[in-house]
Design an enzyme around this catalytic site. Structure first.
Site, PDB file in Angstrom:
ATOM      1  N   ASP A   1      -9.862  -5.186  -4.110  1.00 20.21           N
ATOM      2  CA  ASP A   1      -9.225  -4.269  -3.165  1.00 20.21           C
ATOM      3  C   ASP A   1     -10.197  -3.134  -2.882  1.00 20.21           C
ATOM      4  OD1 ASP A   1      -7.670  -2.302  -1.901  1.00 20.21           O
ATOM      5  OD2 ASP A   1      -5.867  -2.837  -3.022  1.00 20.21           O
TER       6      ASP A   1
ATOM      7  N   SER B   1       0.812  -1.214   0.000  1.00 16.84           N
ATOM      8  CA  SER B   1       0.000   0.000   0.000  1.00 16.84           C
ATOM      9  C   SER B   1       0.848   1.267   0.000  1.00 16.84           C
ATOM     10  CB  SER B   1      -0.955  -0.047   1.197  1.00 16.84           C
ATOM     11  OG  SER B   1      -1.969   0.905   1.073  1.00 16.84           O
TER      12      SER B   1
ATOM     13  N   HIS C   1      -7.311  -6.026   0.263  1.00 17.18           N
ATOM     14  CA  HIS C   1      -6.169  -5.110   0.197  1.00 17.18           C
ATOM     15  C   HIS C   1      -4.928  -5.640   0.934  1.00 17.18           C
ATOM     16  CE1 HIS C   1      -3.976  -1.390  -0.175  1.00 17.18           C
ATOM     17  NE2 HIS C   1      -3.868  -1.286   1.135  1.00 17.18           N
TER      18      HIS C   1
END
Length: 252
Positions: free
Chosen positions: A194, A93, A224
């Protein structure tokens, strides 16, 4: 403020090939610890830092900025680079944005990147309101624990601090402009389901980097935080194969 359980930094002194592991926004080393330990078990030197403002409570994050997070990442990279012949970057991320910035700055000192659902573009359009909204409300509901696997937590915050989110948006814009400077081999893991980072973030990444050794793999069973989800073992095995291919010293 005491740390959340499992949010401690992790370091392992292994062989001449190193891996810097970077967690995401409002998360903690909890989300990356199994990946870091898998790399350590293969004899790699590993550093998994706790980014400033993370791992305690969300108000601590609101007084930090992306430059603070990056300073920690760069410091740990420099320490690994002194100890190791080659250093790779593993990130999730927002950690992916930090590592892309690092790769753009460090050039050939970075041997390769493995990114999981990296954030290089902010989701939706609400982030355009952050410059004003952050002065009106300190936080919004959190984004942590987007995980398909039941009963799993990434050790993240239940609130999204808006001053810090605004800084993350600034980081994302800067990284977008730097993507052509990224030339290292790149392995990208992306979750089609996600709910935090949109798919056009990865599309933008792949369209702008100058890397010629690029592969994208889908995490079909994960959300995610795929590093703690059903596809985690695929990520761990794929990333270690990636390192072995590019770093002969890691094969021993």
């Amino acid at each position: 403020m005491p740390l959340m359980p499992g949010a401690e930094p992790y370091r392992h002194h292994g062989g001449p090939v190193g891996v810097l592991v970077c967690h995401g926004f409002t998360g903690s080393p909890v989300s990356m610890r199994p990946w870091a330990e898998a790399a350590a078990a293969e004899g790699l030197s590993v550093s998994l830092p706790l980014l400033p403002g993370h791992g305690t409570q969300w108000r601590d994050l609101n007084i930090t900025r992306w430059q603070d997070w990056y300073a920690t990442v760069e410091r740990e990279f420099d320490l690994l680079a002194k100890e190791c012949d080659q250093v790779f970057l593993f990130a999730l991320s927002m950690g992916g944005a930090l590592c892309l910035h690092l790769a753009a700055q460090k050039g050939t000192a970075v041997s390769g990147l493995v990114l999981v659902n990296p954030l290089v573009k902010m989701p939706g359009r609400s982030h355009h309101a952050l410059p004003l909204a952050r002065h009106l409300v300190p936080s919004l509901p959190g984004i942590a624990n987007d995980i398909a696997k039941p009963g799993v937590s990434e050790g993240g915050y239940d609130r999204t601090p808006l001053h810090a989110a605004h800084s993350m948006a600034q980081l994302a814009r800067m990284v977008q402009s730097e993507l052509p400077q990224v030339t290292q081999p790149l392995l990208l893991f992306r979750s089609p389901q996600d709910h935090v980072v949109p798919p056009d973030s990865s599309r933008l990444l792949l369209s702008r980097v100058s890397s010629t050794d690029v592969e994208e793999r889908l995490c079909e069973q994960s959300f995610h935080v795929a590093t703690l989800d059903h596809d985690a073992e695929m990520i761990f095995e794929g990333s270690l194969d990636f390192v072995r291919r590019l770093a002969p010293a890691a094969k021993g």
